[in-house]
Write an enzyme that holds these catalytic residues in place. Structure first.
Site, PDB file in Angstrom:
ATOM      1  N   GLU A 326      60.636  52.766  12.987  1.00  0.00           N
ATOM      2  CA  GLU A 326      60.410  52.449  14.395  1.00  0.00           C
ATOM      3  C   GLU A 326      60.601  53.730  15.220  1.00  0.00           C
ATOM      4  O   GLU A 326      59.647  54.401  15.501  1.00  0.00           O
ATOM      5  CB  GLU A 326      61.351  51.323  14.824  1.00  0.00           C
ATOM      6  CG  GLU A 326      60.766  50.516  15.959  1.00  0.00           C
ATOM      7  CD  GLU A 326      61.309  49.102  16.070  1.00  0.00           C
ATOM      8  OE1 GLU A 326      61.807  48.560  15.071  1.00  0.00           O
ATOM      9  OE2 GLU A 326      61.235  48.545  17.175  1.00  0.00           O
ATOM     10  N   GLU A 598      72.824  48.140  17.390  1.00  0.00           N
ATOM     11  CA  GLU A 598      71.748  47.419  18.074  1.00  0.00           C
ATOM     12  C   GLU A 598      72.190  46.017  18.487  1.00  0.00           C
ATOM     13  O   GLU A 598      71.838  45.539  19.559  1.00  0.00           O
ATOM     14  CB  GLU A 598      70.554  47.300  17.114  1.00  0.00           C
ATOM     15  CG  GLU A 598      69.397  46.469  17.645  1.00  0.00           C
ATOM     16  CD  GLU A 598      68.168  46.581  16.772  1.00  0.00           C
ATOM     17  OE1 GLU A 598      68.325  46.868  15.565  1.00  0.00           O
ATOM     18  OE2 GLU A 598      67.056  46.397  17.297  1.00  0.00           O
TER      19      GLU A 598
END
Ligand code: BGC
Length: 720
Positions: A326, A598
């Site tokens: 990502e 996260e």
């Protein structure tokens, strides 16, 4: 800007080298200007040129491409010189995102001019030679393969078309090696893997040194965590994050065109002593501007984790994470983190460059891409993510006083407002994609966990839109556009009225009972003033009901502590901040985090990782809490853009007996904090010359402060 032609090679090559000889006379100043569709690195007479990595960086390449300039006078010799430029796919034509799309072009190319005393003496063209590189293959996600034993075949240079009107000089600091970290521990895992622990989750690469008698292939792979003591890479998803080196004899080896997000390195092919291995931390080399220290070791570690989160994710663009497939410029994440980032480091140039790409990639109808540079082709009017176009320039203007953050982005802001208006029904945003309160853990009424949180997502969009309208009105005013300022002020007022009518009952009850809904209503002034006190009490009770743990997501979290502290619940804000149980900031620290995760539940209390594929241990969004500590606990707050005026308001927080922060603002270095000592509290404040500062100590009148270092001693209130 460049006379050279963009050249690639006719053959299929992930990485290749182009070369040219040139002559210089004594005492000539020699510079090289270069850029690439891909990434490049140069060697002049065998020596690496400059210390930048991953140049030309990542921009929306079909709209803007940065050109780097290097003074190479010290590397050239009189007479013949040789320049070799290695070029690789990088972000330009390497596979990106989980579906491995090629975002811009098919093949890498490079363009360079060599100048002597300002005149071009050689430039890239088909008269240059080309060959294979010892870098056989490189990819941002997958890592790099270097082979120093294979023959390097000749290749055929070929001109590649590129519109040179997109060329601009390098806009921000380059990515560099900013620190070298030795191995902290060598581990033999239960599975038998040889793993080196650097003790810190970081973005960068590893450097290894081989001895004269070495011959073979070394394979290095990278991970953020160990699970049950074993090397764990499931959360990298498809990113291979593996470097291999085939080599004979003594060598210092490290990859050129990739980076990894890691704390642990697994080595196969040899057992090297730890002194032969070093982690090289790589990111955009910004100047550090903020520092904060307390007497609480767990909290200090959290602060360091936030700083490391920034270092790991300011790799040319602001990314979500540095490890998995990502590493994209997710707009919501930087919108949450921007002010904290601006306290920690001087991010002006970095953000200016990225905001240009935001404008480049904004859709003609005003929608904002979810990631910038936009390689996904997803754009909409999402709360928080899309508000990046107003909120980030506004924050940067506040922090640095540079009006160009507003003037550059004003047109884009207005376009975005019209995109939101296209998604309205009866004056309120009611359509479009939303990430909601992303990754909130307020799932108590849900069947199963959902990443979107429980707060109504269109309510959130409308709250954020209210703020956006306010920013656009203020921006217009600051830019001297009176008529527009009035227009947007009018829009703001009308929209706020609609919101209040839609979301509050006649007696002032908010229609949603989530912590996030309550917090943002307070923070953004959505709640009618007369109900503010009541809503603040409701929020406080709601937090207590949830065990004083953080369960808010990407939208609620950045504003939550302000909503409490600024409405009479400073103590609850501190309790939330310093709570050590799951979920919470210090819970992560206690679980061994060296960066911010996260998800609140990235690592569950039993030490197992969240099974969801989307699980990074280096995501800065929740690190956004640190601005609150700078501003409300240490008490360094701008009272006018760029800190020409400052409000100094240190506020003792239970659990932190000593706090001191310093911030090198554009108006000078300002410091503030306190220390509790037997029955007393000593406040220390440092004000630079020329800054107009006011001090507010708890329970005291606000008073002007002159330049210099001051201490104020106060009796500690007796504990009941
Ligand atoms: C990213 C983010 C991002 C989110 C969008 C994730 O894959 O890592 O942090 O903001 O998607 O909801």
């Amino acid at each position: 800007m460049l006379q050279g032609k963009f050249i690639g090679v006719k053959e299929d090559a992930n990485t290749f080298v182009v070369e040219q000889k040139f002559t210089v006379r004594k005492a000539e100043n020699v510079t090289i200007r270069a850029t690439a569709l891909g990434v490049y690195a140069m060697r002049l007479n065998g020596k690496r040129v400059g210390d930048a990595f991953l140049a030309p960086g990542w921009t929306s390449y079909n709209k803007m491409l940065q050109v780097q300039e290097y003074d190479v006078t010290v590397l050239v010799r009189e007479g013949e010189n040789q320049l070799a430029i290695a070029v690789s796919e990088g972000w330009y034509c390497g596979p990106l995102a989980w579906d491995r799309r090629l975002a811009y072009g098919k093949r890498p190319a490079v363009c360079a001019d060599i100048l002597a005393d300002g005149k071009v003496i050689s430039c890239t063209g088909t008269d240059w030679t080309a060959r294979e590189s010892y870098i056989r293959k490189s990819g941002i996600y997958d890592g790099e393969t270097q082979d120093f034993t294979a023959p390097l075949n000749k290749l055929t240079p070929a001109v590649v078309a590129y519109d040179k009107k997109n060329l601009v000089p390098q806009m921000c600091e380059p990515v560099q090696t900013t620190q070298r970290i030795p191995v902290k521990e060598v581990i033999r895992t239960p599975r038998g893997e040889l793993v080196y622990d650097f003790g810190q989750n970081l973005a960068g690469v590893a450097e290894i040194v081989t001895d004269a008698d070495f011959e073979g292939t070394l394979t290095l792979s990278f991970a953020e965590i160990l699970v049950k003591g074993n090397f764990y890479t499931d959360n990298l998803r498809s990113a291979k994050a593996t470097d291999t080196f085939t080599v004979k004899g003594e060598a210092i080896l490290s990859p050129e065109f990739t980076f990894h997000g890691f704390r642990y390195m697994k080595l196969e092919g040899a057992e090297l002593p730890p002194e032969k291995i070093t982690a090289l931390v790589r990111h955009t080399d910004m100047k550090r501007t903020g520092r904060l220290e307390t007497d609480n070791a767990l909290f200090n570690r959290l602060y360091e984790n936030v700083v490391w989160g920034q270092r790991g994710n300011f790799v040319d663009i602001p990314t979500d994470c540095p490890q998995r497939d990502e590493r994209l410029g997710w707009t919501g994440d930087i919108n949450a983190f921007c002010r904290t980032a601006a306290y920690n480091y001087d991010i002006r140039a970095f953000m200016k460059k990225w905001l240009k790409t935001v404008r480049d990639d904004q859709l003609p109808d005003g929608k904002i891409p979810h990631v910038v540079p936009d390689i996904l082709g997803w754009a909409d009017t999402d709360a928080m993510w899309s508000d990046v176009v107003t909120m980030v320039p506004w924050t940067l203007y506040q922090m640095y006083g540079d009006l160009s953050f507003l003037s550059d982005n004003y047109a884009a802001m207005k376009k975005f407002v019209s995109a939101r208006e296209n998604a309205m029904e009866d004056g309120l945003v009611a359509r479009g994609h939303e990430y909601g309160d992303w990754l909130a853990l307020d799932k108590e009424v849900m069947e199963q966990e959902s990443p979107f949180g429980r707060t109504d997502s269109y309510f959130l969009t409308n709250v954020l839109h209210s703020n956006t309208l306010k920013i656009v009105a203020e921006t217009a005013k600051l830019l001297g556009k009176e008529k527009a300022a009035k227009k947007y002020r009018g829009k703001y007022e009308a929209h706020l009225k609609k919101m209040r009518r839609a979301y509050f009952t006649q007696t002032g009850r908010l229609a949603f009972d989530t912590i996030t809904a309550q917090a943002v209503s307070l923070f953004f002034g959505i709640v009618p003033e007369k109900y503010r006190t009541k809503l603040a009490a409701t929020l406080n009770a709601n937090i207590k009901k949830h065990g004083t743990r953080v369960i808010t997501g990407f939208i609620g979290t950045p504003f939550l502590l302000y909503a409490l502290a600024d409405n009479g619940y400073f103590e609850t804000a501190c309790e939330l901040l310093l709570n050590e149980h799951f979920p919470g900031w210090l819970y992560e620290v206690k679980m061994g985090a060296t960066t911010v995760w996260e998800r609140w539940n990235s690592l569950l209390p039993d030490g197992t990782p969240n099974p969801d594929g989307m699980n990074s241990y280096n995501h800065y969004a929740y690190g956004s809490v640190m601005e609150f500590v700078y501003r409300r606990i240490a008490g360094i707050e701008a009272a006018s853009a760029g800190f020409e005026k400052a409000e100094i308001c240190p506020h003792p927080c239970k659990g932190l007996a000593r706090v001191y922060a310093e911030y090198e603002s554009v108006s000078g270095t300002v410091g503030a904090g306190y220390e509790q000592k037997e029955g007393e509290i000593v406040y220390t404040v440092k004000i630079p010359e020329g800054m107009q500062a006011y001090l507010s100590l708890p329970g005291e009148e606000r008073a002007p402060l002159s330049a210099g270092t001051h201490t104020f001693v106060r009796k500690l209130p007796q504990e009941e």
